[in-house]
Write a protein that holds these residues in place. Structure first.
Motif, short mmCIF file in Angstrom:
data_model
loop_
_atom_site.label_atom_id
_atom_site.label_comp_id
_atom_site.label_asym_id
_atom_site.label_seq_id
_atom_site.Cartn_x
_atom_site.Cartn_y
_atom_site.Cartn_z
N LYS A 2 0.59 -1.37 0.36
CA LYS A 2 0.10 -0.05 -0.24
C LYS A 2 0.86 0.98 -0.29
N LYS A 3 0.28 2.14 -0.51
CA LYS A 3 1.14 4.10 -0.64
C LYS A 3 1.03 4.14 0.57
N ILE A 4 1.67 3.75 2.06
CA ILE A 4 1.28 4.97 3.06
C ILE A 4 1.89 5.96 3.35
N GLY A 5 2.90 6.22 2.27
CA GLY A 5 4.53 6.80 3.28
C GLY A 5 3.74 8.24 2.33
N PRO A 6 4.54 9.16 2.52
CA PRO A 6 4.60 10.37 2.75
C PRO A 6 4.88 10.92 0.71
N ASP A 7 3.55 11.54 -0.01
CA ASP A 7 4.10 11.74 -1.97
C ASP A 7 4.15 9.96 -2.39
N GLY A 8 2.92 9.19 -1.77
CA GLY A 8 2.73 8.04 -2.23
C GLY A 8 3.76 6.79 -2.78
N GLN A 9 4.49 6.83 -0.87
CA GLN A 9 5.58 5.93 -0.92
C GLN A 9 5.20 4.26 -0.17
N LEU A 10 5.78 3.83 -1.32
CA LEU A 10 5.39 2.34 -0.28
C LEU A 10 5.82 1.64 1.07
N TYR A 11 6.05 2.85 1.59
CA TYR A 11 6.55 2.43 3.44
C TYR A 11 6.87 3.62 4.10
N ARG A 12 6.99 3.87 5.24
CA ARG A 12 7.11 4.50 6.17
C ARG A 12 8.99 4.34 6.26
N LYS A 13 9.44 5.08 6.90
CA LYS A 13 10.93 5.14 7.74
C LYS A 13 10.91 5.65 8.80
N HIS A 14 11.15 5.74 10.03
CA HIS A 14 11.19 5.46 11.07
C HIS A 14 12.72 5.60 11.61
N PHE A 15 13.77 6.32 12.42
CA PHE A 15 15.06 6.69 12.96
C PHE A 15 15.13 6.37 14.59
N LEU A 16 16.24 5.86 14.78
CA LEU A 16 15.80 5.85 15.84
C LEU A 16 17.80 5.80 16.77
N GLN A 17 17.55 6.69 17.34
CA GLN A 17 18.89 6.66 18.18
C GLN A 17 19.29 5.47 18.95
N LEU A 18 20.17 5.06 17.97
CA LEU A 18 20.35 3.55 19.35
C LEU A 18 21.54 3.54 19.37
N GLY A 19 22.17 4.78 19.50
CA GLY A 19 24.34 4.38 19.89
C GLY A 19 24.78 4.71 18.94
N GLY A 20 24.32 4.25 17.56
CA GLY A 20 25.68 4.12 16.54
C GLY A 20 25.06 2.62 16.51
N LEU A 21 24.35 2.09 17.30
CA LEU A 21 24.06 0.64 16.87
C LEU A 21 22.75 0.43 15.23
N GLY A 22 23.04 -0.54 14.43
CA GLY A 22 21.58 -1.14 13.94
C GLY A 22 20.71 -1.86 14.51
N THR A 23 19.94 -2.39 13.80
CA THR A 23 18.81 -3.46 14.14
C THR A 23 18.83 -4.48 14.13
N ARG A 24 18.98 -5.29 14.91
CA ARG A 24 19.74 -6.98 14.10
C ARG A 24 18.42 -7.77 14.51
N ASP A 25 17.32 -7.51 15.07
CA ASP A 25 16.05 -7.73 15.44
C ASP A 25 14.81 -7.19 15.62
N LEU A 26 13.95 -7.27 15.97
CA LEU A 26 12.66 -6.84 16.25
C LEU A 26 11.86 -7.93 16.66
N ILE A 27 10.87 -7.15 17.64
CA ILE A 27 9.33 -7.83 18.16
C ILE A 27 8.62 -6.97 19.09
N VAL A 28 6.82 -7.59 18.53
CA VAL A 28 5.96 -6.80 18.83
C VAL A 28 6.27 -6.55 20.04
N ASP A 29 5.87 -6.04 21.45
CA ASP A 29 5.61 -6.44 22.94
C ASP A 29 4.27 -5.20 23.33
N ASP A 30 2.84 -5.75 22.55
CA ASP A 30 1.63 -4.88 23.48
C ASP A 30 1.87 -4.83 22.42
#
Length: 212
Positions: A152-180
């Motif tokens: 679906k086009k959910i991002g600005p200007d019809g982009q197919l994605y949204r971007k979320h930027f997080l300050q993790l102290g210079g680290l990158g994402t290695r895994d994700l899990i939904v918690d509530d």
């Protein structure tokens, strides 16, 4: 590329009868080997390759006992000549387009981590990390019963994605899990080196309706 290449699975989640799976979507660079001459190793470091099977995002139907089943349709994000629909969209992205030709362990595009909530898919990026900020991409799929997933086009200007930027102290994402309503993030180094491994909590992530 061929069908016998590895998918390089870097994220999985189970939701509503489906096992969701995502590949790294990354390029790879050959490593030097102690059995090679210096000249050969210099050539190896210049050898960057792409494997089509790494551009993989799919759902696989699984029953209550975690066995494969045919009662629900399996589906995959459409494959294209240059990867898949997501990678095609990122080629026009002002944050990520310059990182697509860079191998994963050199701070190039490298997916690690997948979390699913209803039709929302959160994809973690081990790389790139931009000025110390890690990124998570959010996708949403149209309702369909075919063998292809449609974004679906959910991002600005019809982009197919949204971007979320997080300050993790210079680290990158290695895994994700939904918690509530939160998203838990396992974070670690982007480059091929030892470093800290930490867990972060993105509070009320599922209540977010825009880019953050």
């Amino acid at each position: 590329s061929g069908d016998d290449e590895e998918v390089d699975i870097e994220g999985m989640d189970y939701r509503d009868g489906y096992l969701w799976v995502v590949g790294s979507h990354s390029l790879k660079r050959k490593e030097p080997k102690s059995t090679k001459t210096p000249a050969k190793n210099i050539e190896r470091l210049a050898d960057v390759s792409s494997e089509r099977n790494r551009h993989f995002l799919a759902r696989i139907p699984i029953d209550g006992s975690y066995e494969l089943t045919n009662t629900l349709p399996a589906a995959q994000l459409e494959i294209t000549k240059t990867g898949n629909l997501l990678m095609d969209a990122l080629r026009e992205d002002k944050h990520f387009k310059d990182f697509l030709p860079i191998p994963s362990k050199d701070n190039g595009i490298d997916i690690e981590g997948l979390a699913v909530s209803d039709r929302r898919i959160f994809i973690g990026l081990r790389g790139p990390v931009l000025r110390g900020w890690a990124a998570i991409l959010e996708l949403e799929f149209e309702s369909d019963s075919g063998s292809e997933l449609h974004l679906k086009k959910i991002g600005p200007d019809g982009q197919l994605y949204r971007k979320h930027f997080l300050q993790l102290g210079g680290l990158g994402t290695r895994d994700l899990i939904v918690d509530d309503r939160d998203l838990l993030i396992l974070a670690g180094p982007t480059m091929d080196l030892d470093g800290p491994i930490e867990i972060f909590q993105w509070k009320n992530a599922l209540d977010s309706t825009g880019q953050t």
